[in-house]
Design a protein around this motif. Structure first.
Motif, PDB file in Angstrom:
ATOM      1  N   LYS A 107      36.513 -22.882  40.847  1.00  0.00           N
ATOM      2  CA  LYS A 107      36.910 -23.038  42.248  1.00  0.00           C
ATOM      3  C   LYS A 107      37.246 -21.684  42.874  1.00  0.00           C
ATOM      4  CE  LYS A 107      38.718 -27.766  42.152  1.00  0.00           C
ATOM      5  NZ  LYS A 107      39.930 -28.603  42.349  1.00  0.00           N
ATOM      6  N   SER A 108      37.977 -20.857  42.130  1.00  0.00           N
ATOM      7  CA  SER A 108      38.377 -19.545  42.652  1.00  0.00           C
ATOM      8  C   SER A 108      37.155 -18.688  42.936  1.00  0.00           C
ATOM      9  CB  SER A 108      39.295 -18.837  41.647  1.00  0.00           C
ATOM     10  OG  SER A 108      40.466 -19.593  41.405  1.00  0.00           O
ATOM     11  N   ARG A 109      36.168 -18.707  42.032  1.00  0.00           N
ATOM     12  CA  ARG A 109      34.934 -17.947  42.253  1.00  0.00           C
ATOM     13  C   ARG A 109      34.227 -18.422  43.522  1.00  0.00           C
ATOM     14  NH1 ARG A 109      33.555 -19.188  36.816  1.00  0.00           N
ATOM     15  NH2 ARG A 109      31.676 -20.229  37.588  1.00  0.00           N
ATOM     16  N   ASN A 110      34.215 -19.742  43.725  1.00  0.00           N
ATOM     17  CA  ASN A 110      33.553 -20.282  44.918  1.00  0.00           C
ATOM     18  C   ASN A 110      34.260 -19.841  46.193  1.00  0.00           C
ATOM     19  OD1 ASN A 110      31.543 -21.625  43.504  1.00  0.00           O
ATOM     20  ND2 ASN A 110      32.734 -23.506  43.306  1.00  0.00           N
TER      21      ASN A 110
ATOM     22  N   LYS B 197      33.677  -4.578  48.355  1.00  0.00           N
ATOM     23  CA  LYS B 197      34.881  -4.909  47.590  1.00  0.00           C
ATOM     24  C   LYS B 197      34.943  -6.406  47.292  1.00  0.00           C
ATOM     25  CE  LYS B 197      37.957  -2.716  46.591  1.00  0.00           C
ATOM     26  NZ  LYS B 197      38.254  -2.034  45.295  1.00  0.00           N
ATOM     27  N   PHE B 198      34.570  -7.248  48.294  1.00  0.00           N
ATOM     28  CA  PHE B 198      34.570  -8.687  48.070  1.00  0.00           C
ATOM     29  C   PHE B 198      33.549  -9.056  46.997  1.00  0.00           C
ATOM     30  CE2 PHE B 198      36.044  -9.303  52.711  1.00  0.00           C
ATOM     31  CZ  PHE B 198      37.361  -9.128  52.318  1.00  0.00           C
ATOM     32  N   TYR B 199      32.402  -8.388  47.019  1.00  0.00           N
ATOM     33  CA  TYR B 199      31.375  -8.667  46.010  1.00  0.00           C
ATOM     34  C   TYR B 199      31.863  -8.251  44.624  1.00  0.00           C
ATOM     35  CZ  TYR B 199      26.983  -8.475  43.447  1.00  0.00           C
ATOM     36  OH  TYR B 199      26.000  -8.652  42.498  1.00  0.00           O
ATOM     37  N   GLN B 200      32.530  -7.107  44.550  1.00  0.00           N
ATOM     38  CA  GLN B 200      33.107  -6.655  43.281  1.00  0.00           C
ATOM     39  C   GLN B 200      34.104  -7.673  42.749  1.00  0.00           C
ATOM     40  OE1 GLN B 200      34.724  -2.656  43.777  1.00  0.00           O
ATOM     41  NE2 GLN B 200      33.244  -1.924  42.282  1.00  0.00           N
ATOM     42  N   ASN B 201      34.980  -8.153  43.648  1.00  0.00           N
ATOM     43  CA  ASN B 201      35.985  -9.133  43.240  1.00  0.00           C
ATOM     44  C   ASN B 201      35.330 -10.418  42.736  1.00  0.00           C
ATOM     45  OD1 ASN B 201      38.389  -7.709  43.790  1.00  0.00           O
ATOM     46  ND2 ASN B 201      38.171  -8.094  45.967  1.00  0.00           N
ATOM     47  N   TYR B 202      34.257 -10.825  43.415  1.00  0.00           N
ATOM     48  CA  TYR B 202      33.551 -12.035  42.998  1.00  0.00           C
ATOM     49  C   TYR B 202      32.961 -11.867  41.598  1.00  0.00           C
ATOM     50  CZ  TYR B 202      29.770 -15.428  42.634  1.00  0.00           C
ATOM     51  OH  TYR B 202      28.927 -16.409  42.188  1.00  0.00           O
ATOM     52  N   ARG B 203      32.342 -10.726  41.352  1.00  0.00           N
ATOM     53  CA  ARG B 203      31.733 -10.489  40.035  1.00  0.00           C
ATOM     54  C   ARG B 203      32.790 -10.443  38.935  1.00  0.00           C
ATOM     55  NH1 ARG B 203      27.321  -5.995  39.300  1.00  0.00           N
ATOM     56  NH2 ARG B 203      27.350  -7.099  37.311  1.00  0.00           N
ATOM     57  N   LYS B 204      33.923  -9.816  39.221  1.00  0.00           N
ATOM     58  CA  LYS B 204      34.962  -9.692  38.196  1.00  0.00           C
ATOM     59  C   LYS B 204      35.594 -11.038  37.888  1.00  0.00           C
ATOM     60  CE  LYS B 204      36.088  -4.858  39.129  1.00  0.00           C
ATOM     61  NZ  LYS B 204      37.079  -3.888  39.640  1.00  0.00           N
ATOM     62  N   ILE B 205      35.818 -11.848  38.920  1.00  0.00           N
ATOM     63  CA  ILE B 205      36.371 -13.181  38.678  1.00  0.00           C
ATOM     64  C   ILE B 205      35.349 -14.053  37.955  1.00  0.00           C
ATOM     65  CG2 ILE B 205      37.113 -15.315  39.834  1.00  0.00           C
ATOM     66  CD1 ILE B 205      38.512 -13.656  41.898  1.00  0.00           C
ATOM     67  N   LYS B 206      34.086 -13.845  38.234  1.00  0.00           N
ATOM     68  CA  LYS B 206      33.032 -14.651  37.623  1.00  0.00           C
ATOM     69  C   LYS B 206      32.991 -14.496  36.109  1.00  0.00           C
ATOM     70  CE  LYS B 206      28.079 -15.564  37.998  1.00  0.00           C
ATOM     71  NZ  LYS B 206      26.824 -15.196  38.663  1.00  0.00           N
ATOM     72  N   ILE B 207      33.231 -13.286  35.622  1.00  0.00           N
ATOM     73  CA  ILE B 207      33.139 -13.048  34.179  1.00  0.00           C
ATOM     74  C   ILE B 207      34.510 -13.070  33.506  1.00  0.00           C
ATOM     75  CG2 ILE B 207      31.048 -11.666  34.440  1.00  0.00           C
ATOM     76  CD1 ILE B 207      32.745  -9.164  34.143  1.00  0.00           C
ATOM     77  N   GLU B 208      35.587 -13.237  34.290  1.00  0.00           N
ATOM     78  CA  GLU B 208      36.930 -13.195  33.723  1.00  0.00           C
ATOM     79  C   GLU B 208      37.299 -14.543  33.122  1.00  0.00           C
ATOM     80  OE1 GLU B 208      39.741 -11.811  32.136  1.00  0.00           O
ATOM     81  OE2 GLU B 208      39.131 -10.374  33.670  1.00  0.00           O
ATOM     82  N   GLU B 209      37.720 -14.531  31.869  1.00  0.00           N
ATOM     83  CA  GLU B 209      38.126 -15.767  31.207  1.00  0.00           C
ATOM     84  C   GLU B 209      39.597 -15.755  30.821  1.00  0.00           C
ATOM     85  OE1 GLU B 209      35.554 -16.373  27.927  1.00  0.00           O
ATOM     86  OE2 GLU B 209      33.788 -16.829  29.141  1.00  0.00           O
TER      87      GLU B 209
END
Length: 224
Positions: free
Chosen positions: A34-37, A110-122
């Motif tokens: 949900k957060s990634r979305n 920056k928003f794209y960076q944040n999206y990528r980092k949240i996407k791979i963060e477990e």
């Protein structure tokens, strides 16, 4: 036949452990998704804003008719719209326009960076940290957007006063008062519109992200 004890049955039923519908890992995965979305939604909104500003800049570049509000105000205050004044105005306008596009492009990145980092963060704590940083980025974007508007208006106002001074023009007090009050009211109204826009568009998404963050912190506190 043994006597049926309703109170004993209720007590036994209440003491039975309640099975969780989802365990913490499953909840964490859902909140992560949900957060990634939500971050992705804000990223695409910022991309749309960047494209809009870019198209507006290109449209102005190819526009042949002159329709500059500040230059018209300058004439009404008594100054002449000379070639030097027009060139200076256009140079200032383009510098500020390019600055606005650069700032917007930076936050899109920056928003794209944040999206990528949240996407791979477990990791749970890592995910919480990412969301908090993303919220700060969004708040900075809103604040800088408002400050840019105020800076643009202030610079153009200073430009008008400088042009009047360089041409030794002293406008009537009533005209100057109307101009100053008009600038203040227009700037305040524009700031209010920007704030309402970001409050509506970004605020709805950020409120949902805040709920996710609260749930993540609850899970984190249970694990400690």
């Amino acid at each position: 036949m043994p006597e049926f004890d309703l109170d004993s049955f209720k007590k036994t039923w209440q003491e039975q452990p309640v099975q969780k519908k989802y365990d913490d890992n499953e909840i964490l995965k859902m909140l992560n998704k949900k957060s990634r979305n939500y971050v992705k939604y804000i990223f695409w909104i910022s991309v749309a804003e960047f494209l809009l500003f870019s198209v507006m800049g290109i449209f102005y570049f190819f526009q042949t008719e002159e329709d500059n509000g500040f230059l018209n105000i300058l004439e009404k205050l008594g100054a002449q719209k000379t070639a030097e004044v027009e060139n200076s105005f256009e140079n200032i306008y383009w510098v500020l326009k390019v600055l606005s596009i650069i700032v917007t492009a930076y936050f899109v990145y920056k928003f794209y960076q944040n999206y990528r980092k949240i996407k791979i963060e477990e990791n749970l704590k890592g995910l919480i940290t990412r969301i908090i940083k993303f919220k700060k980025t969004v708040n900075s974007f809103i604040l800088i957007s408002i400050l840019l508007l105020v800076a643009f208006t202030s610079i153009f106002t200073i430009f008008i006063f400088y042009s009047l001074s360089s041409q030794n023009v002293e406008p009537k007090n009533s005209a100057m008062m109307i101009f100053v009050v008009g600038v203040i009211l227009t700037t305040a109204f524009s700031v209010l519109l920007i704030w309402l826009y970001y409050r509506l568009v970004y605020g709805i998404i950020m409120s949902k992200l805040d709920k996710n963050l609260k749930q993540l912190k609850e899970i984190d506190s249970q694990e400690m």
